[in-house]
Design a protein around this motif. Structure first.
Motif, short mmCIF file in Angstrom:
data_model
loop_
_atom_site.label_atom_id
_atom_site.label_comp_id
_atom_site.label_asym_id
_atom_site.label_seq_id
_atom_site.Cartn_x
_atom_site.Cartn_y
_atom_site.Cartn_z
N PHE A 1 -1.17 13.24 -2.20
CA PHE A 1 -1.21 11.78 -2.42
C PHE A 1 -2.63 11.33 -2.76
O PHE A 1 -3.59 11.75 -2.13
N GLN A 2 -2.73 10.46 -3.77
CA GLN A 2 -4.01 9.89 -4.18
C GLN A 2 -5.04 10.91 -4.65
O GLN A 2 -6.23 10.67 -4.57
N THR A 3 -4.57 12.07 -5.15
CA THR A 3 -5.51 12.98 -5.82
C THR A 3 -5.44 12.72 -7.31
O THR A 3 -4.48 12.12 -7.81
N ALA A 4 -6.44 13.22 -8.01
CA ALA A 4 -6.48 13.10 -9.48
C ALA A 4 -5.20 13.66 -10.09
O ALA A 4 -4.61 13.06 -10.99
N GLU A 5 -4.76 14.81 -9.56
CA GLU A 5 -3.60 15.49 -10.13
C GLU A 5 -2.33 14.67 -9.93
O GLU A 5 -1.48 14.59 -10.81
N TRP A 6 -2.22 14.05 -8.75
CA TRP A 6 -1.07 13.20 -8.45
C TRP A 6 -1.08 11.96 -9.35
O TRP A 6 -0.05 11.59 -9.91
N ALA A 7 -2.24 11.37 -9.50
CA ALA A 7 -2.37 10.19 -10.37
C ALA A 7 -2.02 10.57 -11.81
O ALA A 7 -1.33 9.82 -12.52
N PHE A 8 -2.47 11.76 -12.23
CA PHE A 8 -2.19 12.24 -13.60
C PHE A 8 -0.70 12.42 -13.80
O PHE A 8 -0.13 11.96 -14.80
N GLU A 9 -0.04 13.07 -12.83
CA GLU A 9 1.40 13.29 -12.92
C GLU A 9 2.17 11.97 -12.98
O GLU A 9 3.27 11.91 -13.51
N HIS A 10 1.60 10.92 -12.38
CA HIS A 10 2.27 9.62 -12.39
C HIS A 10 1.80 8.72 -13.54
O HIS A 10 2.07 7.52 -13.54
N GLY A 11 1.06 9.31 -14.47
CA GLY A 11 0.73 8.58 -15.68
C GLY A 11 -0.40 7.58 -15.56
O GLY A 11 -0.54 6.68 -16.38
N MET A 12 -1.23 7.74 -14.51
CA MET A 12 -2.28 6.75 -14.27
C MET A 12 -3.60 7.10 -14.97
O MET A 12 -4.48 6.25 -15.07
N VAL A 13 -3.76 8.35 -15.40
CA VAL A 13 -4.99 8.73 -16.10
C VAL A 13 -4.61 9.53 -17.34
O VAL A 13 -3.54 10.15 -17.39
N ASP A 14 -5.48 9.53 -18.33
CA ASP A 14 -5.15 10.22 -19.57
C ASP A 14 -5.28 11.72 -19.48
O ASP A 14 -4.51 12.47 -20.06
N PRO B 1 0.80 -1.22 0.00
CA PRO B 1 0.00 0.00 0.00
C PRO B 1 0.84 1.29 0.00
O PRO B 1 0.29 2.37 0.14
N GLY B 2 2.13 1.19 -0.17
CA GLY B 2 3.00 2.37 0.00
C GLY B 2 2.90 3.39 -1.12
O GLY B 2 2.26 3.17 -2.16
N VAL B 3 3.55 4.52 -0.89
CA VAL B 3 3.51 5.64 -1.83
C VAL B 3 4.14 5.25 -3.18
O VAL B 3 3.59 5.56 -4.23
N GLU B 4 5.28 4.56 -3.13
CA GLU B 4 5.94 4.24 -4.41
C GLU B 4 5.11 3.25 -5.24
O GLU B 4 5.12 3.31 -6.47
N SER B 5 4.38 2.37 -4.56
CA SER B 5 3.52 1.46 -5.32
C SER B 5 2.38 2.22 -5.99
O SER B 5 2.03 1.94 -7.14
N GLU B 6 1.82 3.18 -5.27
CA GLU B 6 0.78 4.02 -5.89
C GLU B 6 1.36 4.78 -7.08
O GLU B 6 0.75 4.87 -8.14
N ALA B 7 2.58 5.30 -6.89
CA ALA B 7 3.20 6.12 -7.93
C ALA B 7 3.45 5.31 -9.20
O ALA B 7 3.42 5.85 -10.31
N ARG B 8 3.69 4.02 -9.04
CA ARG B 8 3.95 3.18 -10.21
C ARG B 8 2.71 2.42 -10.67
O ARG B 8 2.79 1.58 -11.55
N VAL C 1 2.84 10.56 3.83
CA VAL C 1 2.50 10.58 2.40
C VAL C 1 2.55 12.02 1.90
O VAL C 1 2.39 12.95 2.68
N PRO C 2 2.76 12.21 0.58
CA PRO C 2 2.75 13.58 0.03
C PRO C 2 1.39 14.23 0.25
O PRO C 2 0.37 13.54 0.36
N ASP C 3 1.37 15.58 0.32
CA ASP C 3 0.12 16.31 0.57
C ASP C 3 -0.96 15.98 -0.46
O ASP C 3 -2.14 15.91 -0.14
#
Lengths: 327, 265
Positions: free
Chosen positions: B227-240, A174-181, B223-225
């Motif tokens: 973390f798990q927001t749409a913008e964070w997911a977008f920056e990490h390539g998880m959404v188009d 569940p960690g941050v790096e797993s979410e990031a990847r 966790v980053p401030d």
């Protein structure tokens, strides 16, 4: 009430361990004893304690509740994926890396011979001591674990090899790096790949079937569970944290979640419950492995009768029928 | 959720400013001051997404049961039915989008946190199968805390079932577009939603595998401030693409026209 529940398998099995220890000591003594009368006396004592131990094992294991199953499923003495690979396969070559820059240690796998069949075999791997546990990230796979699995599934399809997966994880990492990847995508893509396979696949839950982390490599033609394994949508402690904001009420949540192999089978969510030796797989890993081998062989033989397309459709239809609702 | 302050005014729960109810509704429940996208019911979402009056509901007779006799589940179901005026956390059906026929499933977070139990999973699966059978693009609008714990392993298996249905869409060349709204989490994110052909996401939506309570339980604290927001997911390539609510319909129209082009000839 919940505070009186044992929190670990070690704690729960302590009386049994004490009996085992005294047996060990007595046997040592008997071996060294020169006086024949005294040795016979010790022998008699050993037989008596062995009987007592066997009665106790029977008492402990013949009627395990859901929480006790959780403890047994998590026991560090239980055989792990690599133990089963070693017991069931020959010519195993471990393959590693996601080819995207990362390497996961919580999912291990490779190519091997299962009897006379070349197979792809993989599974979650936990550790037994502190160092090993950290190295294996407590059996919690990161995205690269699922991506490695997908590579292996691709090979299975290309080279027409059946897939065997062993399931034993508390959850995905569940960690941050797993979410990031992209841990969620990793899990989903793992399942998606398994549904595309036209070769047979068998998953065996050997310990903890921890929600999505388990399912990412468990969308198989046949899903088998060992008698004392568990499979759950959420860890009981997490469920208790959400329901009552009290993780220590895990034992109650374990009961509510119906996470045992027996419940999963009654609900038609798995295909077979594999009996374990009395006292659990860890008491007799050899015979536990034989049961697993025979079951996998039986199911592979059945699946061999199907055409590649039927293998895929059979798997689809099996999962398609899961769900209980009023229509 | 915006809080009611009398009849004519609302208070934005994000920036705390007072907003005219009429302005708020006209702005599709996006705060005109801070741009926060407040949650929508499935029915309202359908109204603002598809061509007016074209939505036909399917699978409307599906109802959740309580197969595990899970503590408080029955009562929660009944309470949710009253609160949300839907029968479960997903509404599925057919609709037109700028005249093009699509199939859709739209989640309602107000019904038990949009959680995916048997009914929700069945509706998602039927929607994707309908897309294959009728050769129409599928649009699924997500809003969910994850799998419905109260249905235990049965709800976990909805993840597998829905993902299996995506594999059929892929094989049959039928596009599947997912829209993540606040929140799209856990069992929904880690199944069909993440393997859509295209993933659009509303700003500031929560997107992630495990919620904060489960994270804490697992020992993840720092966790980053964002973390798990749409913008964070977008920056990490998880959404188009992050798409504001006003532009969502237009973006979907473009995608259906292009990705679905082969289906409409």
């Amino acid at each position: 009430m919940s505070s009186e529940q044992p929190k670990s398998h070690n704690e729960w099995e302590r009386p049994l361990r004490e009996l085992d220890d005294s047996l060990h000591k007595l046997k040592d003594l008997a071996k060294k004893e020169v006086d024949e009368d005294k040795r016979e006396e010790l022998q008699a004592k050993i037989v008596e304690i062995e009987e007592r131990r066997d009665r106790y094992i029977h008492l402990l294991y013949s009627n395990l509740g859901p929480w006790e199953k959780v403890l047994v499923a998590r026991a560090e003495k239980r055989p792990y994926t690599l133990d089963y690979i070693q017991a069931l396969c020959n010519n195993f070559v471990e393959l590693d890396g996601d080819r995207r820059g990362f390497r996961d240690k919580a999912i291990v796998g490779g190519t091997a011979m299962f009897g006379n069949r070349p197979v792809i075999v993989l599974g979650h791997q936990k550790g037994r001591n502190i160092q090993e546990r950290q190295f294996r990230n407590f059996g919690m796979a990161k995205p690269e674990g699922y991506r490695k699995a997908i590579r292996l599934f691709d090979m299975a399809e290309r080279f027409r090899m059946p897939v065997i997966t062993f399931i034993d994880t508390p959850a995905a990492d569940p960690g941050v790096e797993s979410e990031a990847r992209g841990i969620s995508e990793g899990i989903a893509a793992g399942m998606l790949k398994m549904f595309e396979l036209t070769v047979p696949s068998i998953s065996v839950v050997i310990g903890e079937g921890g929600s999505g982390g388990a399912l990412g490599i468990a969308a198989a033609s046949r899903v088998l569970m060992q008698e004392h394994a568990i499979y759950s949508v959420i860890p009981p402690e997490g469920c208790a944290a959400i329901l009552w904001r009290m993780p220590e009420r895990g034992p109650e949540a374990a009961r509510a979640l119906k996470l045992t192999a027996q419940s999963a089978f009654e609900l038609k969510l798995i295909d077979e419950v594999l009996p374990e030796p009395e006292g659990g797989a860890h008491r007799d890993p050899v015979s536990a492995a034989i049961t697993v081998r025979e079951a996998i062989t039986k199911h592979l033989n059945e699946l061999d009768q199907l055409s590649p397309i039927d293998i895929r459709e059979n798997r689809y239809n099996k999962f398609r029928s899961m769900g209980i609702f009023e229509a | 959720m915006a809080q009611t302050k009398g009849e004519a005014f609302l208070q934005c729960s994000n920036c705390k400013k007072t907003v005219f109810s009429v302005d708020f509704e006209q702005n599709l429940r996006v705060c005109p001051y801070c741009g926060f996208h407040h949650r929508l019911s499935a029915k309202l979402r359908i109204d603002i997404t598809f061509d007016p009056g074209t939505f036909e509901e399917c699978d409307a007779d599906l109802r959740s049961l309580d197969p595990l006799e899970f503590p408080e589940y029955h009562a929660k179901l009944e309470a949710s039915k009253l609160k949300s005026d839907t029968h479960d956390s997903m509404i599925s059906g057919r609709a037109l989008l700028d005249g093009k026929a699509v199939v859709t499933a739209v989640a309602d977070f107000s019904f038990m946190g949009g959680s995916m139990g048997s009914v929700n999973g069945e509706k998602v699966t039927r929607t994707l199968e309908r897309a294959v059978d009728e050769k129409k693009p599928a649009i699924i609008i997500c809003a969910s805390g994850g799998a419905r714990m109260q249905e235990g392993l049965i709800s976990l298996m909805q993840m597998a079932k829905t993902t299996a249905a995506v594999s059929r869409c892929n094989r049959e060349g039928v596009p599947f577009i997912a829209v993540f709204t606040d929140p799209t989490m856990a069992g929904v994110l880690a199944s069909y939603a993440s393997v859509a052909d295209v993933i659009l996401c509303e700003p500031k939506a929560l997107v992630g595998l495990s919620g904060s309570r489960v994270n804490k339980q697992a020992g993840v604290h720092r966790v980053p401030d964002d973390f798990q927001t749409a913008e964070w997911a977008f920056e990490h390539g998880m959404v188009d693409k992050i798409v504001v609510r006003k532009e969502m319909r237009g973006t979907l129209i473009n995608l259906v026209k292009t990705l679905g082009g082969a289906l409409y000839v």
